[in-house]
Design an enzyme around this catalytic site. Structure first.
Site, PDB file in Angstrom:
ATOM      1  N   HIS A  79      -7.782  -5.847  -0.147  1.00  0.00           N
ATOM      2  CA  HIS A  79      -6.279  -5.171   0.199  1.00  0.00           C
ATOM      3  C   HIS A  79      -5.807  -5.811   1.492  1.00  0.00           C
ATOM      4  CE1 HIS A  79      -4.064  -1.675  -0.537  1.00  0.00           C
ATOM      5  NE2 HIS A  79      -4.185  -0.963   1.034  1.00  0.00           N
ATOM      6  N   GLU A 130      -9.297  -5.275  -4.105  1.00  0.00           N
ATOM      7  CA  GLU A 130      -8.497  -4.417  -3.283  1.00  0.00           C
ATOM      8  C   GLU A 130      -9.554  -3.610  -2.570  1.00  0.00           C
ATOM      9  OE1 GLU A 130      -5.323  -3.692  -2.703  1.00  0.00           O
ATOM     10  OE2 GLU A 130      -4.412  -4.536  -4.570  1.00  0.00           O
ATOM     11  N   SER A 187       0.832  -1.256   0.083  1.00  0.00           N
ATOM     12  CA  SER A 187       0.189   0.032   0.198  1.00  0.00           C
ATOM     13  C   SER A 187       0.977   1.187   0.041  1.00  0.00           C
ATOM     14  CB  SER A 187      -0.775  -0.046   1.151  1.00  0.00           C
ATOM     15  OG  SER A 187      -2.063   0.958   1.184  1.00  0.00           O
TER      16      SER A 187
END
Length: 500
Positions: free
Chosen positions: A409, A313, A186
């Site tokens: 994610h 995600e 990220s």
């Protein structure tokens, strides 16, 4: 006795497992407060005797309270520390993997349970994790004539400082300073991409792993406007003196108030949907260009690159309530307009997901906007510029008692670290791991270890196209990614300018 000598003093670790020593909370730079606040990191203060390295150091100022992780307490200042997991040194030199945590440049720490380095060290690596400045302390822009003393991108400069520490000290822990891989997820992966094009980081690492790299970088205009908003919320002038007069806690609280204002106001533009106030600033000095442009021009062609993103995600951000709920066609059209997305993109996603609710279409678009499409472009750009590049996609799903566990994610990171059995990570992976999950984790740990050692994770490299990528899944007969819109819909989106 597991005592190691560093350039600042000796430190004692603890046995994390058979054959693995963890040495935690080692200062790599001085506390960035007082006279050091908002400045480049200074060298760590030396100590006498043997420092206890059996516990993590304090985390950077933030308001987040993450499961299983420590919280920040006002007054905690010795935040620039790192942690080392190493196989019991036998005189050899092992590949080094340096982990940069994510958290929207605003929250997170190296002490999160998914980042325990025991398994990766057992796979033959020296694993380093670190804390760096976050939020305004790390990424806030300080306007004014005196800002040469207060550089932008202080969080990135902290990461560079840690890499210098590693070059000088890691051999003591059995690591090879000439075989260093940086990795992150990220905003940590975006930090990796920034370091790849930063002159100050050149030569300090040799390979890079970027999982779900976040796309935004901010121009000076955007960063300056953000500073004005945060300063107003903190009740101080947006000047070096005014901002220094506000405590770290005051700036954390002010940032949270600005974020909440964006969340409550659907007319506030692109930041309404998932407000992220801080990102690397295109200052022309510390960060001379955005990573995608820099990689395209060959700035990092000598660095081997491994890219990964998950196939779903943004479902995590919806699940934890950090993203606006978009449930009507009108809201979806406004979202596309607020981000300046091209005509036909929403229609294209709808055609690819004909039976999906509006919310799922929105989450698919947003996930590709921030992570998926950007990851693919980063891999393609690096390959076309002459860099050795590998791509993978994490698509592990399973049905749990309360429904579908998505490939969202952060779900890939416990697998890549081999940390599936910690109950604090059950939410990310959807409950207790199965034998198939453990098999997948073993494969991903091996891929990271092999890439760090040799530059080859075990599958063919990218050849100017991301069509063929490694698919991480527990499906017995995987076919392809989940149905999604063709990448051609993104052809006219220019990511370096998207947030300008």
């Amino acid at each position: 006795m597991d005592v190691f000598k560093t350039t600042s003093g000796s430190v004692r670790g603890v046995r994390a497992a058979a054959g693995v020593v963890a040495v935690l909370g080692i200062p790599y730079a001085a506390p960035p407060f007082g006279a050091n606040r908002f400045r480049e990191p200074f060298p760590a203060r030396p100590w006498t005797g043997v420092r206890d390295g059996t516990g993590f150091g304090p985390i950077a100022p933030q308001s987040a309270q993450l499961p299983g992780a420590p919280v920040w307490s006002p007054g905690d200042e010795n935040i620039l520390t790192l942690n080392v997991w190493t196989p019991v040194p036998d005189g050899g030199r092992l590949p080094v993997l340096v982990w940069l945590h994510g958290g929207a440049y605003t929250f997170g720490s190296s002490a999160q349970p998914d980042f325990d380095g025991t398994v990766l060290a057992g796979a033959g690596l020296v694993l380093v994790t670190l804390n760096y400045r976050l939020g305004f302390e790390g990424f806030g822009h300080i306007p004014g004539a005196e800002t040469a003393a207060y550089p932008d991108n202080r969080g990135l400069l902290d990461q560079v400082s840690a890499l210098h520490w590693i070059r000088e000290n890691i051999a003591e822990f059995g690591g090879d300073p000439d075989n260093v891989t940086i990795a992150g997820q990220s905003s940590g992966a975006a930090s990796v991409a920034c370091l790849m094009v930063m002159n100050r980081a050149r030569g300090l690492f040799h390979r890079a792993i970027a999982h779900s790299a976040a796309s935004p970088c901010y121009t000076l205009d955007i960063a300056t406007a953000t500073t004005r908003e945060v300063a107003a919320a903190a009740g101080c002038p947006a000047t070096p003196e005014g901002l220094a007069s506000a405590t770290p806690q005051a700036l954390v609280m002010a940032s949270d108030r600005v974020v909440e204002d964006y969340r409550r106001n659907p007319s506030s533009g692109s930041r309404h949907y998932d407000p992220s106030l801080y990102a690397p600033v295109l200052d022309g000095d510390v960060l001379p260009t955005d990573p995608l442009t820099g990689v395209r021009t060959g700035a990092a062609r000598d660095v081997d690159l491994l890219v990964c993103h998950t196939t779903e995600e943004y479902w995590l951000l919806d699940a934890v309530g950090s993203s606006a709920k978009i449930i009507t066609d009108e809201q979806l059209a406004r979202f596309a307009s607020d981000f300046g997305l091209p005509d036909g993109l929403v229609t294209g996603y709808r055609a690819a997901m004909p039976h999906a609710p509006v919310l799922d279409v929105y989450l698919a678009i947003f996930g590709d906007l921030l992570f998926g499409e950007y990851s693919n472009r980063l891999a393609e750009a690096h390959s076309r510029a002459g860099g050795r590049t590998y791509l993978s996609r994490f698509d592990r799903r399973r049905t749990a008692g309360d429904g579908l566990v998505r490939a969202w994610h952060c779900a890939d990171i416990p697998f890549a670290f081999g940390n599936l059995d910690d109950e604090r990570l059950a939410f990310l992976i959807g409950g207790a791991p199965t034998s198939a999950d453990h098999g997948l984790a073993h494969q991903m740990v091996r891929a990271w270890a092999d890439f760090a050692a040799t530059g080859n994770p075990g599958w063919p490299s990218v050849d100017n196209s991301t069509t063929h990528a490694k698919l991480w899944t527990t499906d017995t007969h995987p076919t392809s990614d989940r149905p999604t819109a063709p990448r051609a819909l993104w052809a006219t989106v220019d990511f370096p300018l998207l947030y300008a």
